[in-house]
Design an enzyme around this catalytic site. Structure first.
Site, mmCIF file in Angstrom:
data_model
loop_
_atom_site.group_PDB
_atom_site.id
_atom_site.type_symbol
_atom_site.label_atom_id
_atom_site.label_comp_id
_atom_site.label_asym_id
_atom_site.label_seq_id
_atom_site.Cartn_x
_atom_site.Cartn_y
_atom_site.Cartn_z
ATOM 1 C CB THR A 83 48.533 17.596 49.834
ATOM 2 O OG1 THR A 83 48.099 17.604 51.198
ATOM 3 C CG2 THR A 83 47.965 18.825 49.166
ATOM 4 C CB CYS A 197 49.486 11.649 54.909
ATOM 5 S SG CYS A 197 50.778 12.903 54.783
#
Length: 230
Positions: A83, A197
């Protein structure tokens, strides 16, 4: 072959792409029935998301550090935090484990520099776009200028990530919104766009725009393959 540690679940949809991309990379390099040696710890994203929006990064760091320690003790040779946003607590994790972390911003910046890109637009969660933990790494370590959307656009990008993409919802109208924001960044001088992202690539792909996109999930996975096989 080295064993890759994956700290995932943020969200599991993007962690699935990590697992797939890494195994495809190993197979492409070695052929036959070869696949990657992977240890994954997948957290409950609901807990992490709540802490993020409460601004409780300290507890996030504790949870992810404990998970990273488990990955290390199970035998991983190095770690990927799957992430972009949670690289905010990468320094705390790194200080408490003995295996190296492959930083997603470093992997992306190295690819940008090799392609001669010096000015990029950054899309991601509000935390990634607005705070310095990610942008400053690109700027200070690599000399890359970073542009972000305006406040209203940042809110739109953030909301689509949490309310749609992390729930597996892919909406054409949201893609149109993202593409308009990408166009705005390009008009402001961005030479390329970082999909900062790990969920954004589920919505926007290179065939949707003429502007060069850098998918951080794919880049991070490719670096993991290279390190595992070096």
């Amino acid at each position: 072959m080295k064993t890759i540690g994956l700290l995932g679940g943020m969200s599991w949809e993007s962690s699935l792409n990590y697992y797939k991309a890494i195994n495809e990379g190993v197979k492409a390099r070695l052929g036959g029935l070869h696949s990657a040696k992977i240890l994954m710890y997948s957290v409950n994203f609901a807990e992490i998301e709540q802490l993020q929006h409460q601004g409780d990064w300290s507890t996030c760091a504790t949870i992810l550090t404990d998970a990273a320690k488990s990955i290390e003790s199970a035998g991983a040779d190095f770690l990927l935090i799957c992430t972009n946003t949670m690289h905010k607590v990468a320094p705390e994790i790194d200080a408490n484990i003995g295996i190296p972390i492959l930083h997603i911003a470093d992997a992306t910046a190295e690819r940008l520099k090799s392609d001669g890109i010096d000015r990029v637009g950054l899309l991601g969660t509000r935390f990634t776009m607005e705070q310095d933990f990610y942008k400053s790494r690109l700027i200070e370590r690599y000399g890359i200028e970073v542009l972000v959307p305006n406040a209203a656009e940042r809110e739109l990008v953030h909301d689509v990530i949490y309310n749609e993409l992390c729930l597996g919802k892919i909406k054409p109208k949201s893609r149109e919104v993202y593409l308009a924001i990408i166009d705005s960044l390009a008009n402001a001088g961005a030479e390329a766009i970082i999909l900062g992202c790990t969920e954004i690539a589920l919505l926007v792909e290179q065939n949707h725009t003429h502007i060069k996109l850098y998918d951080t999930t794919q880049i991070h996975a490719e670096q993991a393959v290279a390190k595992a096989l070096e």
